[in-house]
Write a protein that holds these residues in place. Structure first.
Motif, short mmCIF file in Angstrom:
data_model
loop_
_atom_site.label_atom_id
_atom_site.label_comp_id
_atom_site.label_asym_id
_atom_site.label_seq_id
_atom_site.Cartn_x
_atom_site.Cartn_y
_atom_site.Cartn_z
N ASN A 94 13.57 13.56 -3.11
CA ASN A 94 14.53 13.00 -4.07
C ASN A 94 14.62 11.48 -4.04
O ASN A 94 15.64 10.91 -4.42
CB ASN A 94 15.92 13.60 -3.88
N GLY A 95 13.56 10.81 -3.59
CA GLY A 95 13.51 9.36 -3.72
C GLY A 95 13.08 8.96 -5.11
O GLY A 95 12.43 9.74 -5.82
N ARG A 96 13.41 7.75 -5.52
CA ARG A 96 13.06 7.27 -6.86
C ARG A 96 12.28 5.97 -6.75
O ARG A 96 12.75 5.00 -6.15
CB ARG A 96 14.34 7.05 -7.69
N CYS A 97 11.09 5.95 -7.32
CA CYS A 97 10.24 4.78 -7.27
C CYS A 97 10.68 3.74 -8.30
O CYS A 97 10.91 4.07 -9.47
CB CYS A 97 8.79 5.18 -7.53
N VAL A 98 10.80 2.48 -7.86
CA VAL A 98 11.24 1.42 -8.77
C VAL A 98 10.19 0.33 -8.97
O VAL A 98 10.39 -0.60 -9.76
CB VAL A 98 12.57 0.78 -8.28
N PHE A 99 9.06 0.44 -8.25
CA PHE A 99 8.03 -0.60 -8.37
C PHE A 99 6.73 -0.06 -7.77
O PHE A 99 6.74 0.57 -6.71
CB PHE A 99 8.46 -1.87 -7.63
N PRO A 133 11.82 -5.57 -7.45
CA PRO A 133 13.20 -5.07 -7.48
C PRO A 133 13.72 -4.77 -6.07
O PRO A 133 12.94 -4.46 -5.16
CB PRO A 133 13.09 -3.77 -8.29
N ASN A 134 15.02 -4.86 -5.91
CA ASN A 134 15.63 -4.44 -4.66
C ASN A 134 15.37 -2.95 -4.46
O ASN A 134 15.28 -2.18 -5.42
CB ASN A 134 17.13 -4.70 -4.68
N HIS A 135 15.27 -2.53 -3.21
CA HIS A 135 14.93 -1.14 -2.93
C HIS A 135 15.43 -0.77 -1.54
O HIS A 135 15.67 -1.63 -0.69
CB HIS A 135 13.41 -0.93 -3.02
N ASP A 136 15.56 0.52 -1.32
CA ASP A 136 16.01 1.01 -0.02
C ASP A 136 14.87 1.13 0.98
O ASP A 136 15.03 0.88 2.17
CB ASP A 136 16.69 2.38 -0.16
N VAL A 137 13.71 1.56 0.49
CA VAL A 137 12.58 1.85 1.38
C VAL A 137 11.30 1.22 0.82
O VAL A 137 11.00 1.37 -0.36
CB VAL A 137 12.37 3.37 1.56
#
Length: 422
Positions: A94-99, A133-137
């Motif tokens: 359930n992670g979401r890729c942003v870049f 973009p900012n990201h968690d992982v």
């Protein structure tokens, strides 16, 4: 990726591995009212999983409560993305890729075909960290170019720079490090070949670890994992995980299946139970296309080459396998002669290469994964990829710790997560 999509499996092997990965062997055995030896047998031969048990597994997976995305989702970036194997693993929890960054145009083609995105950034060395973009992982299966270091004391004596800006300059790891430094993600996962640890007498890995821990301030844990716990392929890779804060993350409590499936679980059945896939299989029974069978000339050459090195006391030669085998490591050079993994077709026929679809299965990609490129490019892409279920297992292990850091960011209170239930 939603839980509904995550649990949409099309074959017994994928269904079984997903259930065992999610519930754990002990819990799954209890839920199915069988002993762990039975689970081990089904793992080796998932095609023998009874229909009633398949139905029970589906019901178990469907019974998993769908969690609120706002509570469970985290964001990640996919660097040196290849065809998205790491993305598959983290999307599966359930992670979401942003870049995404990947320079190879053929890999970009496959990536776009499977993830429905238009924009993929190219050469990471030309991307400004502030523009990401900012990201968690942060995720990166980075290519480790050779480099060496001199002692810090010597550089100090010579008045030269050392540390972060010096020891990694000019390597692709430097680009990973500069992005971590700029964006300060809560966690990262880096993947590389096992030999990274011993390269340059261990200096390469010492440098990488020093940068991650001493320069960037992350709590780092590493583990070499053999993919044969999940797929019928011996493939050892080092996984490097780092967290911005001390969450108690450890690989010691990462449970790996005792034994994985055998090659027969990923081969085309050639009995009509599988739909024909253009270029790979043909005819009513979906037989493997004859083009994958080695020519007499190539087969004779490989046998002579192997015999030559055998007489010389070397270990070079082809890897002949059958349905009961675990293969050697699939490499990017597989397109050349297929010698590391040749599938036996009996004494009357020359062995054959794996088809690209079988390579996809060998790397743990889902059945619906699209292969829009030529065989040559497909072999290179799968040979360079990660084994998806290995990454997903680590991602699931990391997930509660990522959640703990998200909660810490929100409340200022850091609690070590309980792994039970994840």
């Amino acid at each position: 990726m939603s839980h509904q999509a995550q649990f949409d499996f099309r074959d017994a092997a994928a269904l079984f591995f997903a259930a065992e990965n999610f519930f754990g062997k002990k819990n799954l055995a209890e839920k199915l009212d069988v002993d762990r030896k039975t689970l081990t047998r089904w793992r080796k031969e998932p095609h023998k999983l009874p229909t009633t048990r398949q139905l029970a597994l589906r019901e178990l997976l469907r019974s998993v409560p769908k969690q609120d995305v706002s509570d469970t989702e985290f964001t990640f970036i996919d660097l040196f993305a290849g065809i998205g194997g790491v993305r598959q693993g983290f999307g599966g929890v359930n992670g979401r890729c942003v870049f995404t960054s990947e320079w190879n145009p053929w890999s970009q083609m496959t990536y776009k075909a499977n993830y429905g995105i238009e924009d993929i950034e190219g050469d990471i060395t030309k991307i400004q960290a502030r523009d990401i973009p900012n990201h968690d992982v942060l995720l990166a299966g980075f290519p480790c170019q050779p480099f060496s270091i001199a002692g810090v004391s010597k550089k100090n004596a010579l008045g030269r720079p050392h540390g972060f800006e010096c020891t990694t300059q000019g390597t692709l790891f430097f680009d990973v490090a500069r992005i971590i430094q700029e964006k300060q993600p809560k966690a990262f996962l880096l993947e590389n070949v096992k030999n990274l640890v011993s390269h340059d007498k261990g200096n390469t890995f010492k440098t990488i670890r020093a940068v991650l821990e001493e320069e960037l301030g992350y709590h780092v844990r590493t583990k070499v994992i053999d993919a044969q716990h999940f797929v019928p392929q011996h493939r050892e890779r080092i996984i490097i995980v780092g967290f911005k804060e001390q969450t108690g993350f450890s690989f010691d409590d990462l449970e790996l299946p005792d034994s994985g499936p055998l090659l027969g679980s990923i081969l085309h059945p050639e009995d009509g139970t599988e739909s024909v896939e253009k270029d790979y299989t043909t005819g009513v029974k979906a037989k493997v296309n004859a083009k994958y069978t080695l020519t007499d000339k190539l087969w004779a050459y490989l046998q002579a080459y192997a015999e030559k090195h055998k007489r010389a006391g070397n270990g070079f030669g082809f890897g002949l396998v059958d349905e009961e085998s675990v293969t050697r490591t699939l490499s990017a050079r597989y397109y050349k002669d297929g010698s590391e993994i040749l599938v036996s077709q009996g004494k009357k026929r020359n062995p054959r290469r794996l088809t690209p679809r079988e390579c996809a299965r060998l790397m743990g990609f889902p059945p619906e994964f699209e292969i829009p490129v030529s065989d040559t490019q497909a072999y290179k892409q799968f040979g360079n990829s990660v084994v998806v279920p290995v990454i997903e297992a680590v991602a699931r292990h990391m997930k509660p710790h990522i959640a703990a850091l998200k909660e810490y960011e929100r409340t200022g209170a850091l609690q070590q997560p309980l792994l039970a239930g994840f």
